[in-house]
Write a protein that holds these residues in place. Sequence first.
Motif, PDB file in Angstrom:
ATOM      1  N   ASP A  14       0.846  -1.183   0.000  1.00 18.30           N
ATOM      2  CA  ASP A  14       0.000   0.000   0.000  1.00 18.30           C
ATOM      3  C   ASP A  14       0.887   1.241   0.000  1.00 18.30           C
ATOM      4  O   ASP A  14       1.564   1.522   0.990  1.00 18.30           O
ATOM      5  N   ARG A  15       0.881   1.971  -1.111  1.00 22.07           N
ATOM      6  CA  ARG A  15       1.752   3.149  -1.214  1.00 22.07           C
ATOM      7  C   ARG A  15       0.984   4.452  -1.016  1.00 22.07           C
ATOM      8  O   ARG A  15       1.412   5.505  -1.476  1.00 22.07           O
ATOM      9  N   SER A  16      -0.158   4.401  -0.341  1.00 21.19           N
ATOM     10  CA  SER A  16      -0.946   5.639  -0.210  1.00 21.19           C
ATOM     11  C   SER A  16      -0.253   6.671   0.683  1.00 21.19           C
ATOM     12  O   SER A  16      -0.617   7.840   0.673  1.00 21.19           O
ATOM     13  N   SER A  17       0.782   6.235   1.438  1.00 24.75           N
ATOM     14  CA  SER A  17       1.557   7.235   2.191  1.00 24.75           C
ATOM     15  C   SER A  17       2.156   8.271   1.223  1.00 24.75           C
ATOM     16  O   SER A  17       2.265   9.446   1.569  1.00 24.75           O
ATOM     17  N   PHE A  18       2.525   7.849   0.031  1.00 27.51           N
ATOM     18  CA  PHE A  18       3.039   8.791  -0.982  1.00 27.51           C
ATOM     19  C   PHE A  18       1.955   9.801  -1.372  1.00 27.51           C
ATOM     20  O   PHE A  18       2.231  10.987  -1.536  1.00 27.51           O
ATOM     21  N   ASP A  19       0.719   9.293  -1.537  1.00 29.36           N
ATOM     22  CA  ASP A  19      -0.377  10.203  -1.906  1.00 29.36           C
ATOM     23  C   ASP A  19      -0.568  11.264  -0.835  1.00 29.36           C
ATOM     24  O   ASP A  19      -0.818  12.431  -1.133  1.00 29.36           O
ATOM     25  N   ARG A  20      -0.449  10.839   0.437  1.00 27.88           N
ATOM     26  CA  ARG A  20      -0.662  11.806   1.525  1.00 27.88           C
ATOM     27  C   ARG A  20       0.456  12.845   1.575  1.00 27.88           C
ATOM     28  O   ARG A  20       0.236  13.992   1.940  1.00 27.88           O
ATOM     29  N   ILE A  21       1.678  12.439   1.195  1.00 28.01           N
ATOM     30  CA  ILE A  21       2.768  13.426   1.139  1.00 28.01           C
ATOM     31  C   ILE A  21       2.447  14.466   0.074  1.00 28.01           C
ATOM     32  O   ILE A  21       2.604  15.675   0.282  1.00 28.01           O
ATOM     33  N   ILE A  22       1.959  13.997  -1.067  1.00 29.78           N
ATOM     34  CA  ILE A  22       1.615  14.937  -2.138  1.00 29.78           C
ATOM     35  C   ILE A  22       0.470  15.842  -1.711  1.00 29.78           C
ATOM     36  O   ILE A  22       0.505  17.059  -1.917  1.00 29.78           O
ATOM     37  N   GLN A  23      -0.538  15.239  -1.057  1.00 25.95           N
ATOM     38  CA  GLN A  23      -1.664  16.045  -0.570  1.00 25.95           C
ATOM     39  C   GLN A  23      -1.199  17.157   0.361  1.00 25.95           C
ATOM     40  O   GLN A  23      -1.691  18.270   0.309  1.00 25.95           O
ATOM     41  N   ALA A  24      -0.231  16.824   1.214  1.00 28.31           N
ATOM     42  CA  ALA A  24       0.258  17.809   2.179  1.00 28.31           C
ATOM     43  C   ALA A  24       0.891  19.001   1.471  1.00 28.31           C
ATOM     44  O   ALA A  24       1.010  20.079   2.039  1.00 28.31           O
ATOM     45  N   GLY A  25       1.293  18.803   0.222  1.00 26.23           N
ATOM     46  CA  GLY A  25       1.890  19.899  -0.545  1.00 26.23           C
ATOM     47  C   GLY A  25       0.897  21.001  -0.839  1.00 26.23           C
ATOM     48  O   GLY A  25       1.258  22.158  -1.042  1.00 26.23           O
ATOM     49  N   GLY A  26      -0.386  20.659  -0.856  1.00 25.30           N
ATOM     50  CA  GLY A  26      -1.419  21.684  -1.032  1.00 25.30           C
ATOM     51  C   GLY A  26      -1.510  22.232  -2.447  1.00 25.30           C
ATOM     52  O   GLY A  26      -1.141  21.567  -3.412  1.00 25.30           O
ATOM     53  N   TYR A  27      -1.956  23.454  -2.498  1.00 22.76           N
ATOM     54  CA  TYR A  27      -2.254  24.083  -3.791  1.00 22.76           C
ATOM     55  C   TYR A  27      -1.138  25.022  -4.230  1.00 22.76           C
ATOM     56  O   TYR A  27      -0.250  25.353  -3.459  1.00 22.76           O
ATOM     57  N   ILE A  28      -1.217  25.462  -5.491  1.00 26.76           N
ATOM     58  CA  ILE A  28      -0.414  26.612  -5.901  1.00 26.76           C
ATOM     59  C   ILE A  28      -1.392  27.719  -6.295  1.00 26.76           C
ATOM     60  O   ILE A  28      -2.506  27.444  -6.739  1.00 26.76           O
ATOM     61  N   SER A  29      -0.971  28.953  -6.070  1.00 32.36           N
ATOM     62  CA  SER A  29      -1.845  30.079  -6.415  1.00 32.36           C
ATOM     63  C   SER A  29      -1.811  30.307  -7.916  1.00 32.36           C
ATOM     64  O   SER A  29      -0.735  30.441  -8.494  1.00 32.36           O
ATOM     65  N   VAL A  30      -2.975  30.333  -8.533  1.00 31.49           N
ATOM     66  CA  VAL A  30      -3.040  30.700  -9.943  1.00 31.49           C
ATOM     67  C   VAL A  30      -4.059  31.814 -10.107  1.00 31.49           C
ATOM     68  O   VAL A  30      -5.034  31.892  -9.362  1.00 31.49           O
ATOM     69  N   ARG A  31      -3.820  32.654 -11.071  1.00 29.13           N
ATOM     70  CA  ARG A  31      -4.717  33.757 -11.336  1.00 29.13           C
ATOM     71  C   ARG A  31      -5.866  33.222 -12.179  1.00 29.13           C
ATOM     72  O   ARG A  31      -5.646  32.533 -13.178  1.00 29.13           O
ATOM     73  N   THR A  32      -7.077  33.466 -11.742  1.00 29.96           N
ATOM     74  CA  THR A  32      -8.217  33.064 -12.572  1.00 29.96           C
ATOM     75  C   THR A  32      -8.720  34.295 -13.306  1.00 29.96           C
ATOM     76  O   THR A  32      -8.189  35.383 -13.151  1.00 29.96           O
ATOM     77  N   GLY A  33      -9.740  34.143 -14.099  1.00 26.89           N
ATOM     78  CA  GLY A  33     -10.244  35.280 -14.857  1.00 26.89           C
ATOM     79  C   GLY A  33      -9.899  35.102 -16.317  1.00 26.89           C
ATOM     80  O   GLY A  33      -9.803  33.971 -16.813  1.00 26.89           O
ATOM     81  N   ALA A  34      -9.677  36.208 -16.990  1.00 26.52           N
ATOM     82  CA  ALA A  34      -9.431  36.149 -18.427  1.00 26.52           C
ATOM     83  C   ALA A  34      -8.186  35.319 -18.708  1.00 26.52           C
ATOM     84  O   ALA A  34      -7.228  35.394 -17.955  1.00 26.52           O
ATOM     85  N   PRO A  35      -8.215  34.503 -19.785  1.00 25.52           N
ATOM     86  CA  PRO A  35      -7.039  33.693 -20.094  1.00 25.52           C
ATOM     87  C   PRO A  35      -5.838  34.574 -20.418  1.00 25.52           C
ATOM     88  O   PRO A  35      -5.976  35.653 -21.000  1.00 25.52           O
ATOM     89  N   ARG A  36      -4.667  34.086 -20.003  1.00 23.57           N
ATOM     90  CA  ARG A  36      -3.461  34.864 -20.276  1.00 23.57           C
ATOM     91  C   ARG A  36      -2.797  34.307 -21.515  1.00 23.57           C
ATOM     92  O   ARG A  36      -3.069  33.194 -21.947  1.00 23.57           O
ATOM     93  N   ASP A  37      -1.911  35.102 -22.075  1.00 20.40           N
ATOM     94  CA  ASP A  37      -1.203  34.656 -23.272  1.00 20.40           C
ATOM     95  C   ASP A  37      -0.355  33.434 -22.941  1.00 20.40           C
ATOM     96  O   ASP A  37       0.192  33.322 -21.852  1.00 20.40           O
ATOM     97  N   ALA A  38      -0.279  32.565 -23.925  1.00 17.61           N
ATOM     98  CA  ALA A  38       0.568  31.390 -23.749  1.00 17.61           C
ATOM     99  C   ALA A  38       2.018  31.828 -23.574  1.00 17.61           C
ATOM    100  O   ALA A  38       2.449  32.832 -24.146  1.00 17.61           O
ATOM    101  N   ASN A  39       2.768  31.102 -22.772  1.00 21.49           N
ATOM    102  CA  ASN A  39       4.193  31.383 -22.563  1.00 21.49           C
ATOM    103  C   ASN A  39       4.469  32.778 -22.047  1.00 21.49           C
ATOM    104  O   ASN A  39       5.532  33.337 -22.266  1.00 21.49           O
ATOM    105  N   GLU A  40       3.476  33.350 -21.373  1.00 19.59           N
ATOM    106  CA  GLU A  40       3.674  34.694 -20.825  1.00 19.59           C
ATOM    107  C   GLU A  40       4.653  34.663 -19.655  1.00 19.59           C
ATOM    108  O   GLU A  40       5.416  35.599 -19.446  1.00 19.59           O
ATOM    109  N   ILE A  41       4.600  33.563 -18.882  1.00 19.04           N
ATOM    110  CA  ILE A  41       5.527  33.427 -17.764  1.00 19.04           C
ATOM    111  C   ILE A  41       6.806  32.788 -18.273  1.00 19.04           C
ATOM    112  O   ILE A  41       6.793  31.668 -18.772  1.00 19.04           O
ATOM    113  N   LEU A  42       7.888  33.521 -18.184  1.00 16.19           N
ATOM    114  CA  LEU A  42       9.145  33.003 -18.716  1.00 16.19           C
ATOM    115  C   LEU A  42       9.800  32.067 -17.703  1.00 16.19           C
ATOM    116  O   LEU A  42       9.851  32.363 -16.517  1.00 16.19           O
TER     117      LEU A  42
END
Lengths: 259, 222
Positions: free
Chosen positions: A119-147
């Motif tokens: 049972d490798r679900s301990s790995f899943d829980r480590i990933i879960q603990a990583g949480g979210y990343i902040s992303v801007r929602t709203g109007a789509p941004r240009d592709a490759n805008e973030i260098l």
Amino acid sequence: MANMNLVLNVWRQKSANAPGQFVRYEAKGISDHMSFLEMLDVVNEQLIERGEDPIAFDHDCREGICGACSLMINGQAHGPRQQTTTCQLHMRSFKDGDELTIEPWRAAAFPVLRDLIVDRSSFDRIIQAGGYISVRTGAPRDANEILVPKTDADESMDAAACIGCGACVAACPNASASLFTAAKLGHLGLLPQGQPERMARTRNMVSQMDREGFGHCTNHGECEHACPKGISVAFIARMNRDYLKAMATQPVERDNDDG
Amino acid sequence: MQKALTLLDTTVGKKAVMALTGLVWFGFLVGHMLGNLQVFLGPEKLNAYAQGLKALGPLLWGARLTLAAALLLHVWAAFSLVGRSVAARGQPYRVKKNPATTYAALTMRLSGPLIMLFLLYHLAHFTIPGVAMSSSYTHDHNDVYANVIHGFSVPWVAALYVLAQLALGLHLFHGAWSALQTFGLSHPRYNVLRRHAAQGIAGLIVLGNLTIVIAVQAGLIK
Ligand code: HEM
Ligand code: FES
């Protein structure tokens, strides 16, 4: 096409709480073109014909990308070939008359479910603990805008190659999950999108890794050697660096640090 | 979501404690070796150096307490981590190969306690009169030079020191290599350099210490 006969000593265990033991099987007429898992399929067909329980083992893609397959083969995670998963391992890596010991990954945080499946679900829980990343929602941004600098992108992708199979834990004399956790942290930590939560993520994932009961890293390097994707222990150094930095700069958790 | 663990509750934090306290002892070992090599400059120089150290008074005690505290923390972290590591594997493998690691790394939990035992013996040897000196000699607090010569002229004592230095060398080699990685100071491009540096410092300390023992046994200094 050469055929070979092998002797297998396989760990058999009915269920998580049942005691297990090694059982000896003869694998006859194995083609050297077969993969290791196909060899086990052949053995299982014979077991089924004899009315016995087939050997349970994990597998899915059988092309080295999903991370489902495992197996400790003669004391090496995924067998004797470097940068090769068990499903990609061909029987030509062995020779006629070989005796193979096949065991499940051994770690308290990877309890055996049945035979060779853990049972490798301990790995899943480590990933879960990583949480979210902040992303801007709203109007789509240009592709490759973030260098992203090319070298960072490359290094991040090296970390992202981790398929979460657990060979690093299995091979580590301390059953440490440092390479896995470090790969997941390195993957996001090298990209601009991963920066806002980088310190909190490091602290939380390291904490979860330890809570799961994995051992500590003593820098043996067995994980890197066993990793089917060749992920470098340099990511562990990076994790340590980020963790110590996180504890020095943000020692107290803030409300929104939980993921 | 549970709260994150505190620094000293995590394996990375404990490793940092081990590495930091280990490096404190590295500093001591280099100084200790260089200081003692003055035995080759004759009795006056070495005894004057010893008197000089004693004259430091509270400073000397400060250094001793720092070293003792560092050692206690080091051993505390070692016990805590090694206990975890054993529990983390649970059922051992029937067959396990370790193609990547080194003998030094695999024996850290053996070389550590050996160093501890040696350290206690070594302290007793040079502070408590009557411990393992050549029979005709009585320990003299003010004549360090004579203590060294008589102490190392007993063959089994010299042999013990040589063995202890080998254990120390193994511990220091992997310790130096590992501590830098623990602090995150490693990069594939410089790893060969890091390995050579670890070998170099461990080798320097061990060889420096050993020359004194061997020189006494060979009769080069009397
Ligand atoms: C001269 C004194 C000593 C020095 C300079 C020293 C140095 C070090 C260093 C630098 C490390 C590496 C830390 C890391 O991996 O980041 C280490 C690890 C270790 N030390 Fe020591 N040490 C000394 C004495 C001891 C003693 C007395 C013990 C035990 C009683 C001990 C037990 C250990 C153990 C078990 C490890 C490896 C722990 C692990 O598996 O991570 N050491 N030492
Ligand atoms: S079965 Fe998918 S990686 Fe082996």
